[in-house]
Write a protein that holds these residues in place. Structure first.
Motif, mmCIF file in Angstrom:
data_model
loop_
_atom_site.group_PDB
_atom_site.id
_atom_site.type_symbol
_atom_site.label_atom_id
_atom_site.label_comp_id
_atom_site.label_asym_id
_atom_site.label_seq_id
_atom_site.Cartn_x
_atom_site.Cartn_y
_atom_site.Cartn_z
ATOM 1 N N GLN A 185 20.071 39.154 38.299
ATOM 2 C CA GLN A 185 18.897 39.463 38.800
ATOM 3 C C GLN A 185 17.631 38.904 38.005
ATOM 4 O O GLN A 185 16.602 38.561 38.635
ATOM 5 C CB GLN A 185 18.688 41.139 38.941
ATOM 6 N N GLU A 220 17.803 36.377 36.015
ATOM 7 C CA GLU A 220 17.907 34.871 36.551
ATOM 8 C C GLU A 220 17.127 34.339 37.794
ATOM 9 O O GLU A 220 16.435 33.469 37.884
ATOM 10 C CB GLU A 220 19.444 34.225 36.329
ATOM 11 N N ALA A 221 17.730 35.366 38.627
ATOM 12 C CA ALA A 221 16.967 34.768 40.151
ATOM 13 C C ALA A 221 15.538 35.074 39.941
ATOM 14 O O ALA A 221 14.502 34.220 40.374
ATOM 15 C CB ALA A 221 17.236 35.837 41.212
ATOM 16 N N ALA A 222 14.796 36.195 39.343
ATOM 17 C CA ALA A 222 13.512 36.469 39.236
ATOM 18 C C ALA A 222 12.683 35.219 38.183
ATOM 19 O O ALA A 222 11.877 34.683 38.598
ATOM 20 C CB ALA A 222 13.260 37.787 38.446
ATOM 21 N N GLN A 223 13.502 34.628 37.315
ATOM 22 C CA GLN A 223 12.902 33.705 36.452
ATOM 23 C C GLN A 223 12.709 32.329 37.202
ATOM 24 O O GLN A 223 11.813 31.875 37.166
ATOM 25 C CB GLN A 223 13.774 33.671 35.300
ATOM 26 N N VAL A 224 14.002 32.011 38.006
ATOM 27 C CA VAL A 224 13.764 30.894 38.793
ATOM 28 C C VAL A 224 12.628 30.903 39.987
ATOM 29 O O VAL A 224 12.223 29.757 40.551
ATOM 30 C CB VAL A 224 15.014 30.556 39.241
ATOM 31 N N LEU A 225 12.168 32.011 40.219
ATOM 32 C CA LEU A 225 11.266 32.348 41.281
ATOM 33 C C LEU A 225 9.896 32.471 40.667
ATOM 34 O O LEU A 225 8.886 32.815 41.198
ATOM 35 C CB LEU A 225 11.572 33.510 42.292
ATOM 36 N N GLY A 226 9.928 32.275 39.351
ATOM 37 C CA GLY A 226 8.442 32.088 38.738
ATOM 38 C C GLY A 226 8.017 33.713 38.146
ATOM 39 O O GLY A 226 6.765 33.584 37.706
ATOM 40 N N PHE A 227 8.820 34.584 38.376
ATOM 41 C CA PHE A 227 8.575 35.856 37.949
ATOM 42 C C PHE A 227 8.287 35.759 36.189
ATOM 43 O O PHE A 227 8.850 35.289 35.553
ATOM 44 C CB PHE A 227 9.368 36.959 37.959
ATOM 45 N N SER A 228 7.136 36.305 35.549
ATOM 46 C CA SER A 228 6.920 36.446 34.321
ATOM 47 C C SER A 228 7.816 37.815 34.071
ATOM 48 O O SER A 228 8.353 38.541 34.571
ATOM 49 C CB SER A 228 5.708 36.919 34.080
ATOM 50 N N GLN A 244 6.384 41.063 35.148
ATOM 51 C CA GLN A 244 6.700 41.268 36.707
ATOM 52 C C GLN A 244 8.102 41.433 37.087
ATOM 53 O O GLN A 244 8.369 42.225 37.957
ATOM 54 C CB GLN A 244 6.260 40.021 37.315
ATOM 55 N N ARG A 270 8.838 44.869 39.232
ATOM 56 C CA ARG A 270 9.186 44.709 40.489
ATOM 57 C C ARG A 270 10.510 44.524 40.723
ATOM 58 O O ARG A 270 11.046 44.837 41.833
ATOM 59 C CB ARG A 270 8.463 43.230 40.924
ATOM 60 N N ILE A 271 11.472 44.151 39.943
ATOM 61 C CA ILE A 271 12.798 43.801 40.102
ATOM 62 C C ILE A 271 13.773 45.060 39.280
ATOM 63 O O ILE A 271 14.408 45.624 40.144
ATOM 64 C CB ILE A 271 13.167 42.419 39.868
#
Lengths: 248, 218
Positions: B121, B123-131, B134, B138-139
């Protein structure tokens, strides 16, 4: 134009050297299949490209901009700016289980990049159309099959309009009959001239869709070339052994 | 004991419900965010911060709440120099004591919830640009809350019952009024009424949390 340039990439976990010396280039529109025995460092190499793993040495340049040069990382902003050009699809999908399919797709554009809801919704719908899941827009991830989850994950990565898509064994967690629907979406992407790097065990996909094969073994690319060259006349003994083993 | 006497007793006990409700609501609203902050600090990169937070959780969970309340209410005013500034009313002592105590328990509950969120989760957030922030808000937090909710329910029910400990710092609450009524009437009926009042409060609480669990299910 070279989209990605990787030189002398090195990466170890403790005493284990996973990547010893990786060098390759990606041209615009390339579909590159990365194959090789498990433990060769294929996934680690891919994860280094998008900064999910820190390298110990080497340079990664994307569209002329490096985010790591001779093992030294650029600023946080620079890393973010460079890796943003790439989207990634994981073996285990990694959809956000608490969000609907629509929200999985729109959360990054709206909450992170400040796009309007209307714009994101429209893009979301057209991308779900593309992967054949328009009717699942309000479904929760837990109600989807593995193949559907992976197609949603592909659409989610495309929401940020990447120049390059990275796939880390995208079908390895799927039943054989679900694999084809995911590969179908990837074929369609390749036909649209998306630049792709795919770590895969699907030899038929590598042979038919990729224009370039990287064969990795012992933390290096030991052979690269067109599918006809690599599959037809492997030059390295390790490549020949690998094909020999999987065909048995 | 006739009906009108039971009614009089119930009315007397209901005087205690207000203070119990206020304590419950304030402590819950204060200790849940505080607990989450403790969870994050207990995973902080700076080692001394982790040590302090873990020591705090260790001490609070390993000692009686009643002793902690006594320390705040009766003990703090005797401290040299600063003691005079630390004279709190019984109710204020209770608010501080319960909040600090429950935050430690919530910190442990949230730590468990955090461990349940898959590495993929992040990693997915990181590659989608989340700080990082965030990603947490959010996740991670929504998934963590879902996992932690049954334990939070449990802890909240305990909090309702623990409010009876305010008796120890002289705050008149349900138990206090029940005891007064029993002495006055020489009849245990007031205790039975107290049982019923606590049960009703916890039933309402459980209904609210059940509804919340359904709402957050995915």
């Amino acid at each position: 134009m070279k989209l990605i340039e990787v030189t002398s990439l090195k990466k170890g976990f403790g005493n284990l050297n996973v990547l010893t010396d990786v060098n390759f280039e990606v041209e615009k529109g390339d579909v590159i299949a990365v194959i090789g025995p498990s433990g060769a460092g294929k996934s680690t190499m891919l994860r280094c490209l998008i900064n999910l793993e820190k390298v110990d040495g080497g340079t990664i340049t994307v569209e002329g901009e490096s985010f790591v040069k001779d093992g030294v990382y650029a600023s946080h902003e620079q890393i973010k700016a460079v890796t943003r050009k790439m989207g990634m699809v994981f073996q285990n999908f990694n959809l956000f289980p608490h969000l609907s399919v629509r929200r999985n797709l729109t959360i990054a554009p709206t909450a992170v990049f400040g796009k309007s809801k209307e714009e994101s919704d429209a893009l979301c719908e057209s991308l779900l159309d593309k992967v054949g899941l328009r009717d699942k827009i309000d479904a929760m991830p837990s109600t989807l099959s593995g193949g559907q989850k992976q197609r949603v994950a592909i659409a989610r990565a495309l929401m940020l309009n990447p120049d390059i898509m990275l796939f880390d064994e995208p079908t390895s967690a799927l039943d054989p009959q679900l694999t084809s629907e995911v590969l179908g979406v990837m074929r369609a992407l390749a036909a649209d001239h998306m630049t792709m790097i795919v770590v895969t065990h699907e030899m038929s996909f590598a042979r038919e869709v990729a224009n370039k094969i990287l064969f990795m073994c012992d933390g290096m690319i030991v052979e690269s070339g067109t599918p006809a060259q690599v599959f037809g006349q492997p030059k390295d003994r390790r490549t020949a052994d690998f094909f020999h083993n999987i065909l048995e | 004991m006739n009906m009108s006497e039971i009614l009089t007793t119930t009315k007397a006990l209901l005087q205690g419900v207000e203070v119990v409700t206020i304590l419950f609501v304030v402590v819950l609203i204060a200790s849940i965010p505080l607990g989450f902050v403790l969870t994050l600090l207990s995973r902080c990169r700076i080692a001394p911060v982790r040590w302090v937070v873990n020591a705090y959780i260790y001490v609070v969970r390993g000692t009686p709440l009643m002793l902690q309340l006594f320390f705040i209410y009766f003990g703090l005013p005797y401290l040299p120099v600063v003691g005079k500034m630390l004279v709190l009313s019984g109710f204020s002592s209770a608010l501080v004591g319960y909040t600090l105590n429950y935050a430690a328990y919530f910190a442990e509950i949230f730590r468990g919830g955090l461990l349940a969120v898959d590495k993929g989760q992040y990693e997915a957030a990181q590659v989608l640009g989340f700080s990082k922030a965030q990603t947490i808000v959010r996740i991670v937090m929504p998934q963590m809350i879902r996992v932690a909710l049954p334990s939070v329910t449990n802890e909240s029910i305990t909090l309702v019952k623990d409010t009876a400990l305010m008796y120890a710092v002289a705050v008149p609450e349900i138990l206090h009024y029940a005891k007064v009524a029993v002495s006055r009437t020489a009849n245990p009926m007031a205790f039975v009424v107290a049982f019923v009042i606590y049960l009703i409060m916890n039933t309402i609480l459980q209904l609210v949390f059940n509804w919340l669990e359904k709402k957050l299910a995915y």
